[in-house]
Design a protein around this motif. Structure first.
Motif, PDB file in Angstrom:
ATOM      1  N   ASP A 175     -55.648 -13.244 -75.685  1.00  0.00           N
ATOM      2  CA  ASP A 175     -55.382 -11.855 -76.006  1.00  0.00           C
ATOM      3  C   ASP A 175     -54.469 -11.804 -77.235  1.00  0.00           C
ATOM      4  O   ASP A 175     -53.521 -12.594 -77.337  1.00  0.00           O
ATOM      5  CB  ASP A 175     -54.703 -11.195 -74.796  1.00  0.00           C
ATOM      6  N   ALA A 176     -54.750 -10.916 -78.156  1.00  0.00           N
ATOM      7  CA  ALA A 176     -53.974 -10.832 -79.401  1.00  0.00           C
ATOM      8  C   ALA A 176     -52.494 -10.595 -79.122  1.00  0.00           C
ATOM      9  O   ALA A 176     -51.629 -11.160 -79.802  1.00  0.00           O
ATOM     10  CB  ALA A 176     -54.532  -9.726 -80.288  1.00  0.00           C
ATOM     11  N   GLU A 177     -52.194  -9.807 -78.128  1.00  0.00           N
ATOM     12  CA  GLU A 177     -50.802  -9.535 -77.797  1.00  0.00           C
ATOM     13  C   GLU A 177     -50.115 -10.787 -77.248  1.00  0.00           C
ATOM     14  O   GLU A 177     -48.971 -11.080 -77.593  1.00  0.00           O
ATOM     15  CB  GLU A 177     -50.721  -8.402 -76.767  1.00  0.00           C
ATOM     16  N   VAL A 178     -50.820 -11.532 -76.416  1.00  0.00           N
ATOM     17  CA  VAL A 178     -50.277 -12.782 -75.867  1.00  0.00           C
ATOM     18  C   VAL A 178     -50.051 -13.781 -76.994  1.00  0.00           C
ATOM     19  O   VAL A 178     -49.012 -14.438 -77.061  1.00  0.00           O
ATOM     20  CB  VAL A 178     -51.205 -13.371 -74.791  1.00  0.00           C
ATOM     21  N   LEU A 179     -51.020 -13.895 -77.897  1.00  0.00           N
ATOM     22  CA  LEU A 179     -50.896 -14.812 -79.027  1.00  0.00           C
ATOM     23  C   LEU A 179     -49.691 -14.437 -79.885  1.00  0.00           C
ATOM     24  O   LEU A 179     -48.903 -15.306 -80.278  1.00  0.00           O
ATOM     25  CB  LEU A 179     -52.171 -14.813 -79.859  1.00  0.00           C
ATOM     26  N   TYR A 180     -49.523 -13.165 -80.147  1.00  0.00           N
ATOM     27  CA  TYR A 180     -48.387 -12.721 -80.947  1.00  0.00           C
ATOM     28  C   TYR A 180     -47.075 -13.036 -80.238  1.00  0.00           C
ATOM     29  O   TYR A 180     -46.141 -13.576 -80.846  1.00  0.00           O
ATOM     30  CB  TYR A 180     -48.487 -11.221 -81.237  1.00  0.00           C
ATOM     31  N   TYR A 181     -47.009 -12.738 -78.945  1.00  0.00           N
ATOM     32  CA  TYR A 181     -45.789 -13.000 -78.173  1.00  0.00           C
ATOM     33  C   TYR A 181     -45.446 -14.486 -78.190  1.00  0.00           C
ATOM     34  O   TYR A 181     -44.306 -14.867 -78.418  1.00  0.00           O
ATOM     35  CB  TYR A 181     -45.956 -12.497 -76.740  1.00  0.00           C
ATOM     36  N   ARG A 182     -46.438 -15.336 -77.952  1.00  0.00           N
ATOM     37  CA  ARG A 182     -46.192 -16.781 -77.933  1.00  0.00           C
ATOM     38  C   ARG A 182     -45.799 -17.290 -79.308  1.00  0.00           C
ATOM     39  O   ARG A 182     -44.960 -18.193 -79.437  1.00  0.00           O
ATOM     40  CB  ARG A 182     -47.434 -17.529 -77.420  1.00  0.00           C
ATOM     41  N   SER A 183     -46.381 -16.728 -80.345  1.00  0.00           N
ATOM     42  CA  SER A 183     -46.020 -17.121 -81.710  1.00  0.00           C
ATOM     43  C   SER A 183     -44.575 -16.743 -82.012  1.00  0.00           C
ATOM     44  O   SER A 183     -43.841 -17.519 -82.626  1.00  0.00           O
ATOM     45  CB  SER A 183     -46.944 -16.439 -82.721  1.00  0.00           C
ATOM     46  N   MET A 184     -44.180 -15.576 -81.563  1.00  0.00           N
ATOM     47  CA  MET A 184     -42.796 -15.135 -81.765  1.00  0.00           C
ATOM     48  C   MET A 184     -41.842 -16.004 -80.933  1.00  0.00           C
ATOM     49  O   MET A 184     -40.762 -16.357 -81.400  1.00  0.00           O
ATOM     50  CB  MET A 184     -42.637 -13.664 -81.386  1.00  0.00           C
ATOM     51  N   GLN A 185     -42.254 -16.348 -79.734  1.00  0.00           N
ATOM     52  CA  GLN A 185     -41.424 -17.187 -78.869  1.00  0.00           C
ATOM     53  C   GLN A 185     -41.205 -18.556 -79.509  1.00  0.00           C
ATOM     54  O   GLN A 185     -40.091 -19.078 -79.512  1.00  0.00           O
ATOM     55  CB  GLN A 185     -42.087 -17.340 -77.501  1.00  0.00           C
ATOM     56  N   ALA A 186     -42.266 -19.138 -80.066  1.00  0.00           N
ATOM     57  CA  ALA A 186     -42.129 -20.427 -80.743  1.00  0.00           C
ATOM     58  C   ALA A 186     -41.159 -20.315 -81.905  1.00  0.00           C
ATOM     59  O   ALA A 186     -40.320 -21.195 -82.124  1.00  0.00           O
ATOM     60  CB  ALA A 186     -43.497 -20.913 -81.231  1.00  0.00           C
ATOM     61  N   GLY A 187     -41.238 -19.219 -82.650  1.00  0.00           N
ATOM     62  CA  GLY A 187     -40.332 -18.998 -83.770  1.00  0.00           C
ATOM     63  C   GLY A 187     -38.895 -18.823 -83.337  1.00  0.00           C
ATOM     64  O   GLY A 187     -37.970 -19.225 -84.046  1.00  0.00           O
ATOM     65  N   SER A 188     -38.691 -18.250 -82.168  1.00  0.00           N
ATOM     66  CA  SER A 188     -37.314 -18.071 -81.700  1.00  0.00           C
ATOM     67  C   SER A 188     -36.705 -19.393 -81.248  1.00  0.00           C
ATOM     68  O   SER A 188     -35.491 -19.564 -81.265  1.00  0.00           O
ATOM     69  CB  SER A 188     -37.257 -17.048 -80.564  1.00  0.00           C
ATOM     70  N   GLU A 189     -37.556 -20.341 -80.856  1.00  0.00           N
ATOM     71  CA  GLU A 189     -37.062 -21.646 -80.433  1.00  0.00           C
ATOM     72  C   GLU A 189     -36.960 -22.636 -81.595  1.00  0.00           C
ATOM     73  O   GLU A 189     -36.238 -23.620 -81.512  1.00  0.00           O
ATOM     74  CB  GLU A 189     -37.959 -22.204 -79.332  1.00  0.00           C
ATOM     75  N   ASN A 190     -37.716 -22.400 -82.643  1.00  0.00           N
ATOM     76  CA  ASN A 190     -37.669 -23.244 -83.836  1.00  0.00           C
ATOM     77  C   ASN A 190     -37.907 -22.337 -85.034  1.00  0.00           C
ATOM     78  O   ASN A 190     -39.034 -21.893 -85.263  1.00  0.00           O
ATOM     79  CB  ASN A 190     -38.732 -24.349 -83.763  1.00  0.00           C
ATOM     80  N   SER A 191     -36.889 -22.073 -85.800  1.00  0.00           N
ATOM     81  CA  SER A 191     -36.991 -21.093 -86.883  1.00  0.00           C
ATOM     82  C   SER A 191     -37.942 -21.516 -88.010  1.00  0.00           C
ATOM     83  O   SER A 191     -38.296 -20.700 -88.857  1.00  0.00           O
ATOM     84  CB  SER A 191     -35.604 -20.790 -87.456  1.00  0.00           C
ATOM     85  N   TRP A 192     -38.375 -22.762 -88.014  1.00  0.00           N
ATOM     86  CA  TRP A 192     -39.360 -23.205 -89.000  1.00  0.00           C
ATOM     87  C   TRP A 192     -40.759 -22.723 -88.621  1.00  0.00           C
ATOM     88  O   TRP A 192     -41.667 -22.739 -89.448  1.00  0.00           O
ATOM     89  CB  TRP A 192     -39.366 -24.729 -89.114  1.00  0.00           C
ATOM     90  N   PHE A 193     -40.950 -22.333 -87.372  1.00  0.00           N
ATOM     91  CA  PHE A 193     -42.257 -21.901 -86.894  1.00  0.00           C
ATOM     92  C   PHE A 193     -42.390 -20.392 -87.099  1.00  0.00           C
ATOM     93  O   PHE A 193     -41.775 -19.610 -86.398  1.00  0.00           O
ATOM     94  CB  PHE A 193     -42.434 -22.207 -85.412  1.00  0.00           C
ATOM     95  N   THR A 194     -43.194 -20.012 -88.044  1.00  0.00           N
ATOM     96  CA  THR A 194     -43.464 -18.587 -88.235  1.00  0.00           C
ATOM     97  C   THR A 194     -44.677 -18.209 -87.391  1.00  0.00           C
ATOM     98  O   THR A 194     -45.501 -19.080 -87.062  1.00  0.00           O
ATOM     99  CB  THR A 194     -43.771 -18.283 -89.711  1.00  0.00           C
ATOM    100  N   PRO A 195     -44.811 -16.939 -87.031  1.00  0.00           N
ATOM    101  CA  PRO A 195     -46.013 -16.542 -86.286  1.00  0.00           C
ATOM    102  C   PRO A 195     -47.298 -16.929 -87.014  1.00  0.00           C
ATOM    103  O   PRO A 195     -48.264 -17.370 -86.400  1.00  0.00           O
ATOM    104  CB  PRO A 195     -45.873 -15.020 -86.171  1.00  0.00           C
ATOM    105  N   GLU A 196     -47.272 -16.835 -88.332  1.00  0.00           N
ATOM    106  CA  GLU A 196     -48.456 -17.190 -89.107  1.00  0.00           C
ATOM    107  C   GLU A 196     -48.781 -18.679 -88.989  1.00  0.00           C
ATOM    108  O   GLU A 196     -49.944 -19.065 -88.869  1.00  0.00           O
ATOM    109  CB  GLU A 196     -48.272 -16.812 -90.586  1.00  0.00           C
ATOM    110  N   SER A 197     -47.743 -19.522 -89.051  1.00  0.00           N
ATOM    111  CA  SER A 197     -47.995 -20.970 -88.982  1.00  0.00           C
ATOM    112  C   SER A 197     -48.473 -21.377 -87.589  1.00  0.00           C
ATOM    113  O   SER A 197     -49.331 -22.254 -87.456  1.00  0.00           O
ATOM    114  CB  SER A 197     -46.756 -21.770 -89.386  1.00  0.00           C
ATOM    115  N   VAL A 198     -47.962 -20.733 -86.559  1.00  0.00           N
ATOM    116  CA  VAL A 198     -48.417 -21.032 -85.196  1.00  0.00           C
ATOM    117  C   VAL A 198     -49.873 -20.608 -85.037  1.00  0.00           C
ATOM    118  O   VAL A 198     -50.702 -21.363 -84.515  1.00  0.00           O
ATOM    119  CB  VAL A 198     -47.517 -20.326 -84.151  1.00  0.00           C
ATOM    120  N   GLN A 199     -50.202 -19.429 -85.514  1.00  0.00           N
ATOM    121  CA  GLN A 199     -51.572 -18.942 -85.397  1.00  0.00           C
ATOM    122  C   GLN A 199     -52.534 -19.787 -86.228  1.00  0.00           C
ATOM    123  O   GLN A 199     -53.664 -20.062 -85.805  1.00  0.00           O
ATOM    124  CB  GLN A 199     -51.638 -17.467 -85.777  1.00  0.00           C
ATOM    125  N   GLN A 200     -52.101 -20.247 -87.385  1.00  0.00           N
ATOM    126  CA  GLN A 200     -52.926 -21.125 -88.214  1.00  0.00           C
ATOM    127  C   GLN A 200     -53.165 -22.451 -87.490  1.00  0.00           C
ATOM    128  O   GLN A 200     -54.265 -22.992 -87.518  1.00  0.00           O
ATOM    129  CB  GLN A 200     -52.271 -21.366 -89.565  1.00  0.00           C
TER     130      GLN A 200
END
Length: 96
Positions: free
Chosen positions: A21-46
């Motif tokens: 789900d797009a919302e789940v993907l966005y949430y998980r991408s943001m969560q990864a970024g909050s745990e590692n600031s090098w991880f942007t939502p775009e880089s996780v989705q890529q």
């Protein structure tokens, strides 16, 4: 587990990733970024898109053909130490 069973399992993972789900993907991408600031939502989705492509059955079959002596494996426990500096970079290590 033979090669075809492994390919089927990874294909199922690919389908699950594609159907996130797009919302789940966005949430998980943001969560990864909050745990590692090098991880942007775009880089996780890529990274997820790259894994989806990597897990296409045709790609896995072609890859497996390069290793004709692969035999079914017995169940065993192994440890894989993965890098964590790029989103999902360790997945290829796991796949191998």
């Amino acid at each position: 587990m033979n090669i075809q069973e492994r390919i089927n399992a990874f294909n199922k993972l690919s389908q699950n990733l594609q159907n996130l789900d797009a919302e789940v993907l966005y949430y998980r991408s943001m969560q990864a970024g909050s745990e590692n600031s090098w991880f942007t939502p775009e880089s996780v989705q890529q990274a997820i898109k790259g894994i989806i492509k990597m897990l296409e059955p045709e790609h896995l079959h072609l890859w497996a053909l390069k290793y004709p002596n692969l035999e079914p494996i017995k169940e065993s426990k192994i440890g894989v130490i993965m890098a964590g500096n790029i989103p999902m970079v360790g997945f290829h290590d796991f796949l191998c």
